[in-house]
Design a protein around this motif. Structure first.
Motif, PDB file in Angstrom:
ATOM      1  N   VAL A   1      37.746 -16.252 114.527  1.00  0.00           N
ATOM      2  CA  VAL A   1      37.332 -16.060 115.918  1.00  0.00           C
ATOM      3  C   VAL A   1      38.479 -16.364 116.874  1.00  0.00           C
TER       4      VAL A   1
ATOM      5  N   ALA B   1      40.924 -13.557 116.713  1.00  0.00           N
ATOM      6  CA  ALA B   1      40.400 -12.385 117.421  1.00  0.00           C
ATOM      7  C   ALA B   1      40.546 -12.560 118.939  1.00  0.00           C
ATOM      8  N   LEU B   2      40.200 -13.747 119.446  1.00  0.00           N
ATOM      9  CA  LEU B   2      40.316 -14.003 120.886  1.00  0.00           C
ATOM     10  C   LEU B   2      41.772 -13.933 121.342  1.00  0.00           C
TER      11      LEU B   2
ATOM     12  N   LEU C   1      42.765 -10.271 121.441  1.00  0.00           N
ATOM     13  CA  LEU C   1      42.139  -9.599 122.571  1.00  0.00           C
ATOM     14  C   LEU C   1      42.811  -9.974 123.893  1.00  0.00           C
TER      15      LEU C   1
ATOM     16  N   ILE D   1      27.635 -13.265 117.983  1.00  0.00           N
ATOM     17  CA  ILE D   1      28.885 -13.334 118.743  1.00  0.00           C
ATOM     18  C   ILE D   1      30.073 -13.386 117.793  1.00  0.00           C
ATOM     19  N   HIS D   2      29.938 -14.152 116.729  1.00  0.00           N
ATOM     20  CA  HIS D   2      30.973 -14.254 115.697  1.00  0.00           C
ATOM     21  C   HIS D   2      31.288 -12.868 115.119  1.00  0.00           C
TER      22      HIS D   2
ATOM     23  N   LEU E   1      32.986 -10.465 117.826  1.00  0.00           N
ATOM     24  CA  LEU E   1      34.369 -10.854 118.128  1.00  0.00           C
ATOM     25  C   LEU E   1      35.316 -10.488 116.998  1.00  0.00           C
TER      26      LEU E   1
ATOM     27  N   LEU F   1      35.885  -6.672 117.066  1.00  0.00           N
ATOM     28  CA  LEU F   1      36.769  -6.350 118.189  1.00  0.00           C
ATOM     29  C   LEU F   1      38.190  -6.842 117.926  1.00  0.00           C
ATOM     30  N   GLY F   2      38.312  -8.025 117.328  1.00  0.00           N
ATOM     31  CA  GLY F   2      39.626  -8.582 117.029  1.00  0.00           C
ATOM     32  C   GLY F   2      40.407  -7.720 116.052  1.00  0.00           C
TER      33      GLY F   2
END
Length: 323
Positions: free
Chosen positions: A24, A27-28, A31, A164-165, A168, A171-172
């Protein structure tokens, strides 16, 4: 269930928690640094459709366009192998269609015909971006309310954290590898939310049932038995879904390539999160049997009352499945 060998899933919960946290955060970070490579659906740009007399090699078409200065061109079949759709960035003028046609005709072995050339406005993309984000937030909110009413608030938090995990991480991955993010990928992410939620609800339902039925055992033992009982169903569902998505990824063409890839990643991550992320959150929140016991009825018939505490003990035994 006595013949069923219980798998100690929770022995790996700390390792799984650290892995999820690393994924996570990665990924953040991606992003924030790379962001997403939004497609024309979101950014606006030029769509050009050309028709070939004979099916062209898409790799050669891309090379021809790059040599002509269209470095950001996305080329894919559209409808048939003889129909090619070219997507360019936001640059657009009345001559761009003819410029692309001339570049393709210069090296084509068969005749090429311009079918259409049109512009997708950036304003439409902004509206789609906003509506897509609001759609995902709304979906997560509804999920939290539903699971809280269906099960218990701790299950609700676990389910939403797992969703959410999953979102993300998908998307990551698209951000890290700079894959094109368009409406088909957004649709896949919404499908991932539904798939992951379904898997989490199945696991949660079995955990709730076993908390009420099992007379002995710690919280971790109840969870391990519940996960073991649902493992077969989880594997069959995931494997069959992945086989279909693999076929779409290989044979579906470039038009749905992003959709199939995003959904494949989501199914894998969603299966993992329903076992380790949602359940890990339950353990962190301190889920116990008492959280799932139905409150006893306080109805006492005059002249036929119980001794102090007797009615509660009988209701408690009934909730725990005792004779």
């Amino acid at each position: 269930m006595s013949d069923l060998k219980i798998i100690n899933f929770m022995s790996l919960r700390k390792i799984a928690g650290a892995l999820s946290m690393a994924l996570v955060l990665g990924a953040l970070a991606s992003l924030a640094i790379n962001q997403l490579q939004f497609g024309l659906d979101f950014t606006g740009g030029t769509l050009i459709e050309v028709g070939y007399e004979q099916a062209p090699n898409l790799v050669n078409v891309r090379v021809q366009l790059q040599d002509a200065g269209f470095d950001d061109a996305v080329v894919q079949n559209f409808g048939s192998e003889k129909e090619v759709l070219v997507r360019l960035g936001q640059t657009f003028n009345d001559k761009v269609g003819q410029q692309v046609l001339s570049a393709l005709q210069s090296s084509a072995t068969s005749s090429v015909e311009l079918r259409r050339s049109e512009y997708v406005g950036a304003q439409v993309g902004e509206e789609l971006t906003e509506q897509g984000g609001l759609g995902m937030l709304l979906a997560l909110g509804i999920v939290m309310i539903y699971v809280a009413l269906r099960f218990q608030i701790k299950f609700s938090v676990g389910a939403v954290v797992a969703l959410i995990h999953d979102v993300l991480i998908v998307l990551g991955i698209f951000s890290i590898f700079k894959l094109d993010f368009d409406l088909t990928v957004l649709a896949a992410i919404l499908a991932v939310i539904g798939y992951s939620l379904n898997d989490t609800i199945v696991v949660s339902d079995r955990i709730r049932e076993n908390f009420r039925k099992m007379r002995k055992g710690t919280t971790i033992e109840v969870i391990n038995e519940s996960l073991t009982q649902t493992l077969g169903r989880t594997l069959v569902t995931s494997i069959t879904t992945l086989l279909v998505l693999l076929a779409l990824l290989i044979f579906g063409g470039e038009l749905i390539h992003g959709f199939a890839l995003a959904l494949m990643i989501g199914v894998l991550v969603g299966t993992y999160s329903s076992i380790y992320v949602a359940v890990n959150v339950l353990l962190l929140l301190g889920i116990t049997k008492e959280d799932l016991i139905v409150p006893p009825k306080e109805e006492v018939i005059e002249g036929e009352g119980f001794e102090e505490g007797e009615g509660f003990e009988q209701d408690l035994e009934a909730d725990l499945g005792r004779p």
